[in-house]
Write a protein that holds these residues in place. Sequence first.
Motif, short mmCIF file in Angstrom:
data_model
loop_
_atom_site.label_atom_id
_atom_site.label_comp_id
_atom_site.label_asym_id
_atom_site.label_seq_id
_atom_site.Cartn_x
_atom_site.Cartn_y
_atom_site.Cartn_z
N TRP A 18 0.82 -1.21 0.00
CA TRP A 18 0.00 0.00 0.00
C TRP A 18 0.85 1.26 0.00
O TRP A 18 0.52 2.24 -0.66
N GLY A 64 -0.74 2.34 -3.66
CA GLY A 64 -1.77 3.38 -3.54
C GLY A 64 -1.24 4.73 -3.10
O GLY A 64 -1.47 5.75 -3.76
N LYS A 66 -9.74 0.11 -2.26
CA LYS A 66 -9.28 1.21 -3.12
C LYS A 66 -10.26 2.37 -3.07
O LYS A 66 -9.85 3.54 -3.02
#
Lengths: 477, 95
Positions: A346, A350, A390
């Motif tokens: 992550w 992201g 997400k």
Amino acid sequence: MEWEVVIGLETHTQLNTKSKIFSGSSIAFGSEPNTQANVVDIALPGVLPVLNKEAVRCAIRFGLAVDAEIAPLSVFARKNYFYPDLPKGYQISQYELPVVGKGSLTIQVGEQEKTIRITRAHLEEDAGKSVHGASPGQSGIDLNRAGTPLLEIVTEPDMRSAAEAVAYARKLHELVQWINICDGNMQEGSFRCDVNVSVRRKGDEKLGTRREIKNLNSFRFMQQAIEYETRWQIETLEDGGKIEQATVLFNPDTGETRAMRSKEEANDYRYFPDPDLLPLAISAEDIESIRSEMPELPTAMKLRFEQAYGLSAYDAAALTASRNVANYFTTTLEAFGGEAKLAANWVMGGVSAKLNEEDKDIANSPVSPELLAGLLKRIADNTISSKIAKEVFEAMWSGEGSADEIIDKQGLKQVTDSGAIEAIVDEVLAANPAMVEEFKAGKEKAFNALVGQTMKASKGKANPAQVNEILKRKLAG
Amino acid sequence: MSLSTTDVKRIAHLARIAVSEAEAEQTLQKLSGILGLIEQMQAVDTTGIAPMSHSQDVTQRLREDVVTESNQRELLQSIAPAVENGLYLVPKVIE
């Protein structure tokens, strides 16, 4: 004919002190001209330089970070030359006995690791600035920068391509910030590189004549300048010409390098020990006390991430690329308390994608490590699928609250009740008889299409593993 | 080691000191005398003695990193030959 380029770097790093290296003037950037230049900085007669303790401490920290010898006794010397922004007529530097001796820094170029030898690092003072075009026929001098502490870090000619030189410069740039001795601000000139470039025929032992590209203050310019200079030297030699030792400047507008100083009078700095300064003594106790305050270095941290968390070398390198990224990752992981790989994915995925998109530093990420940890917990305990995660992440980024708040508010909790999933699967099977037929006729793809339909019908909330299992069972039955 | 007037002129140029032919000759004599003294000293056996970079056998005292100076531009520029907008003015520097 095969040519080889040989590159060495000299980097001036401005040290993170409050006052100048030899006076109590401030070194704050951007003040009105000459408001931070006292009697020592403007070189009035009879003044005495007194060395700043913090500048010495920064030099020692650097020495420890590159595994270098720290000189028990080092000497300040006068480097004599005439230029109006150097009011004393000499720069106080170190020559024969620098504070930091031989060390090394390991860089990564593509998949390859390479160790660059550091020759030395020495303390010195910066010069002032000339401002041109103030009055016709005259130059203006601002001595605010005069006396700013610098650590000049010199490498051996160990680099063999522009890419290696840039990799070294980036690594060094990160390291000096990591150990908090330099703010790394290249626009303000806190980190500037001089690059020595020469070429020779592959296999030759002897180095070619070098030209020095001065004052590169961006990695992109460094790459361009070295590539241009290398081509120029090779072409010159192939055309039967000779390389003259010279100092050159890079022009970012044309992408070319151009000789700056005429070579008629070779520089002769007539260094000699500065009688105003006594030798600098550094005891083993001083070094040990500074060593005990050092942060964990990126190389050690990378190894720890690999060994303690089972991360790949690639992941561990990415997470220790800067101290801010490393802090973000470790804080997240601590708050999460779960699997390191999930946290790593992550942070590198992201979070860094959004940061790149918005050109933000991770230290100013709208999703804090604590917020991210909250999301990771819900992924780990199957409250939400990674797909829904997400969406939650996007909402967190826009400041809509914590993961739990967003999941609650938007009803995003994953459906794990097998009864409820079965009901959805039944509906999907009834609505798509053609797909069912295709699957039974041996088309595997039809199965994935049915999974997709089921996920869609559940608005992405059904647990994918359960969907798979239930579908398989129903289709077999 | 012996010096020539060419060396003297070169050194004088590096130090931005104007020397006439006559002065160069005189300076050559004086500098050569000093070099003679150094030669005598070099004959002394200094095996095992660490070289000193300062005449006093003490080490540098360090200053705490504190800003102690305030802006004294007005006072300092009052003795400068030419200033403008806070800058010291010098003949144009060409690079």
